[in-house]
Write a protein that holds these residues in place. Structure first.
Motif, PDB file in Angstrom:
ATOM      1  N   PRO A  78       0.816  -1.218   0.000  1.00 26.62           N
ATOM      2  CA  PRO A  78       0.000   0.000   0.000  1.00 26.62           C
ATOM      3  C   PRO A  78       0.851   1.270   0.000  1.00 26.62           C
ATOM      4  O   PRO A  78       1.813   1.397   0.754  1.00 26.62           O
ATOM      5  CB  PRO A  78      -0.804  -0.106   1.302  1.00 26.62           C
ATOM      6  CG  PRO A  78      -0.785  -1.565   1.650  1.00 26.62           C
ATOM      7  CD  PRO A  78       0.537  -2.083   1.136  1.00 26.62           C
ATOM      8  N   GLY A  79       0.516   2.190  -0.898  1.00 26.31           N
ATOM      9  CA  GLY A  79       1.199   3.472  -0.968  1.00 26.31           C
ATOM     10  C   GLY A  79       2.571   3.421  -1.617  1.00 26.31           C
ATOM     11  O   GLY A  79       3.255   4.432  -1.681  1.00 26.31           O
ATOM     12  N   GLU A  80       2.990   2.271  -2.093  1.00 26.48           N
ATOM     13  CA  GLU A  80       4.299   2.119  -2.723  1.00 26.48           C
ATOM     14  C   GLU A  80       4.132   1.476  -4.098  1.00 26.48           C
ATOM     15  O   GLU A  80       3.258   0.630  -4.277  1.00 26.48           O
ATOM     16  CB  GLU A  80       5.221   1.235  -1.879  1.00 26.48           C
ATOM     17  CG  GLU A  80       5.575   1.804  -0.527  1.00 26.48           C
ATOM     18  CD  GLU A  80       6.435   3.044  -0.613  1.00 26.48           C
ATOM     19  OE1 GLU A  80       7.250   3.153  -1.550  1.00 26.48           O
ATOM     20  OE2 GLU A  80       6.286   3.927   0.250  1.00 26.48           O
ATOM     21  N   GLY A  98       4.557 -14.141  -4.663  1.00 22.14           N
ATOM     22  CA  GLY A  98       4.637 -15.151  -3.609  1.00 22.14           C
ATOM     23  C   GLY A  98       4.736 -14.466  -2.268  1.00 22.14           C
ATOM     24  O   GLY A  98       3.955 -13.589  -1.947  1.00 22.14           O
ATOM     25  N   THR A  99       5.738 -14.847  -1.499  1.00 22.68           N
ATOM     26  CA  THR A  99       5.890 -14.236  -0.171  1.00 22.68           C
ATOM     27  C   THR A  99       7.183 -13.459  -0.006  1.00 22.68           C
ATOM     28  O   THR A  99       7.351 -12.745   0.976  1.00 22.68           O
ATOM     29  CB  THR A  99       5.858 -15.333   0.924  1.00 22.68           C
ATOM     30  OG1 THR A  99       6.912 -16.270   0.662  1.00 22.68           O
ATOM     31  CG2 THR A  99       4.516 -16.042   0.951  1.00 22.68           C
ATOM     32  N   ASP A 100       8.103 -13.591  -0.980  1.00 21.01           N
ATOM     33  CA  ASP A 100       9.407 -13.005  -0.708  1.00 21.01           C
ATOM     34  C   ASP A 100      10.099 -12.285  -1.858  1.00 21.01           C
ATOM     35  O   ASP A 100      11.150 -11.694  -1.665  1.00 21.01           O
ATOM     36  CB  ASP A 100      10.350 -14.094  -0.197  1.00 21.01           C
ATOM     37  CG  ASP A 100      10.573 -15.203  -1.216  1.00 21.01           C
ATOM     38  OD1 ASP A 100       9.799 -15.302  -2.180  1.00 21.01           O
ATOM     39  OD2 ASP A 100      11.536 -15.975  -1.032  1.00 21.01           O
ATOM     40  N   LYS A 101       9.559 -12.296  -3.031  1.00 16.20           N
ATOM     41  CA  LYS A 101      10.219 -11.629  -4.160  1.00 16.20           C
ATOM     42  C   LYS A 101       9.496 -10.321  -4.460  1.00 16.20           C
ATOM     43  O   LYS A 101       8.390 -10.322  -4.974  1.00 16.20           O
ATOM     44  CB  LYS A 101      10.203 -12.534  -5.386  1.00 16.20           C
ATOM     45  CG  LYS A 101      10.943 -13.849  -5.192  1.00 16.20           C
ATOM     46  CD  LYS A 101      11.674 -14.213  -6.437  1.00 16.20           C
ATOM     47  CE  LYS A 101      12.333 -15.552  -6.410  1.00 16.20           C
ATOM     48  NZ  LYS A 101      13.108 -15.926  -5.310  1.00 16.20           N
ATOM     49  N   SER A 102      10.136  -9.198  -4.124  1.00 20.81           N
ATOM     50  CA  SER A 102       9.486  -7.910  -4.354  1.00 20.81           C
ATOM     51  C   SER A 102      10.148  -7.181  -5.518  1.00 20.81           C
ATOM     52  O   SER A 102      11.352  -7.305  -5.748  1.00 20.81           O
ATOM     53  CB  SER A 102       9.516  -7.048  -3.093  1.00 20.81           C
ATOM     54  OG  SER A 102      10.839  -6.748  -2.742  1.00 20.81           O
ATOM     55  N   PHE A 103       9.333  -6.443  -6.243  1.00 17.19           N
ATOM     56  CA  PHE A 103       9.783  -5.680  -7.399  1.00 17.19           C
ATOM     57  C   PHE A 103       9.178  -4.288  -7.308  1.00 17.19           C
ATOM     58  O   PHE A 103       7.996  -4.130  -7.000  1.00 17.19           O
ATOM     59  CB  PHE A 103       9.340  -6.352  -8.707  1.00 17.19           C
ATOM     60  CG  PHE A 103       9.907  -7.732  -8.869  1.00 17.19           C
ATOM     61  CD1 PHE A 103      11.143  -7.926  -9.478  1.00 17.19           C
ATOM     62  CD2 PHE A 103       9.224  -8.843  -8.395  1.00 17.19           C
ATOM     63  CE1 PHE A 103      11.679  -9.193  -9.623  1.00 17.19           C
ATOM     64  CE2 PHE A 103       9.758 -10.113  -8.533  1.00 17.19           C
ATOM     65  CZ  PHE A 103      10.984 -10.298  -9.144  1.00 17.19           C
ATOM     66  N   THR A 104       9.994  -3.272  -7.602  1.00 15.86           N
ATOM     67  CA  THR A 104       9.563  -1.888  -7.539  1.00 15.86           C
ATOM     68  C   THR A 104       9.582  -1.286  -8.938  1.00 15.86           C
ATOM     69  O   THR A 104      10.520  -1.511  -9.697  1.00 15.86           O
ATOM     70  CB  THR A 104      10.481  -1.083  -6.604  1.00 15.86           C
ATOM     71  OG1 THR A 104      10.472  -1.705  -5.310  1.00 15.86           O
ATOM     72  CG2 THR A 104      10.022   0.360  -6.480  1.00 15.86           C
ATOM     73  N   TYR A 105       8.552  -0.552  -9.264  1.00 14.97           N
ATOM     74  CA  TYR A 105       8.399   0.096 -10.565  1.00 14.97           C
ATOM     75  C   TYR A 105       8.122   1.573 -10.334  1.00 14.97           C
ATOM     76  O   TYR A 105       7.991   2.016  -9.197  1.00 14.97           O
ATOM     77  CB  TYR A 105       7.240  -0.545 -11.342  1.00 14.97           C
ATOM     78  CG  TYR A 105       7.444  -2.018 -11.591  1.00 14.97           C
ATOM     79  CD1 TYR A 105       8.081  -2.469 -12.734  1.00 14.97           C
ATOM     80  CD2 TYR A 105       6.999  -2.964 -10.671  1.00 14.97           C
ATOM     81  CE1 TYR A 105       8.280  -3.818 -12.972  1.00 14.97           C
ATOM     82  CE2 TYR A 105       7.196  -4.320 -10.901  1.00 14.97           C
ATOM     83  CZ  TYR A 105       7.832  -4.739 -12.044  1.00 14.97           C
ATOM     84  OH  TYR A 105       8.034  -6.068 -12.270  1.00 14.97           O
TER      85      TYR A 105
END
Length: 147
Positions: A36-38, A44-51
């Motif tokens: 939220p807000g990002e 899944g539970t552990d691989k995050s990606f930022t755009y």
């Protein structure tokens, strides 16, 4: 004197569509979560990606357009070029995002996609500029690859 390095400003938006009825009936589940807000998505539970932008499945066409595309159109009138590229596997929602369910009678419907909205905004901005002459060139290309 240090020379200023200028890069090409590319921004990346991720739009995730909701599951379609066929996927739901087959027992598919959403494997993504949204911070939220990002502008971040977690696979899944552990691989995050930022755009630069992340639009979750509840995001309306208008918000996608106003946030990620409309500023590009405004920039055109300041002399900048703009390109919007939709990329993804078959069935991922590219055609819906770009075209929507557009017909001339539905030009103000919430399901109208990026392309009809771009055209509408271009002509709205052109109408404001009475002291200019415009030549408008538009390209649209859809490439399908089937193996």
């Amino acid at each position: 004197m240090k020379e200023e390095v200028k890069g090409i400003p590319v921004r990346v938006a991720l739009r995730c569509r909701p599951l379609v009825p066929k996927e739901i009936s087959e027992g598919c589940q959403m494997c993504l979560s949204f911070v939220p807000g990002e502008p971040q998505v977690v696979v899944g539970t552990d691989k995050s990606f930022t755009y630069d932008f992340v639009f979750d499945p509840s995001t309306e066409q208008e918000e996608v357009f106003n946030t990620a595309v409309a500023p590009l159109i405004k920039g055109i009138f300041k002399g900048y070029n703009a390109t919007v590229l939709a990329y993804g596997q078959t069935g991922s929602g590219k055609t819906y995002s770009m075209g929507g369910t557009y017909t001339a009678e539905q030009e103000n419907e919430p399901t109208v996609g990026v392309i009809p909205r771009v055209i509408q905004l271009l002509f709205k901005e052109i109408d404001k500029k009475n002291d200019f002459e415009f030549t408008l060139k538009v390209s649209y290309l859809e490439v399908n690859y089937l193996s």
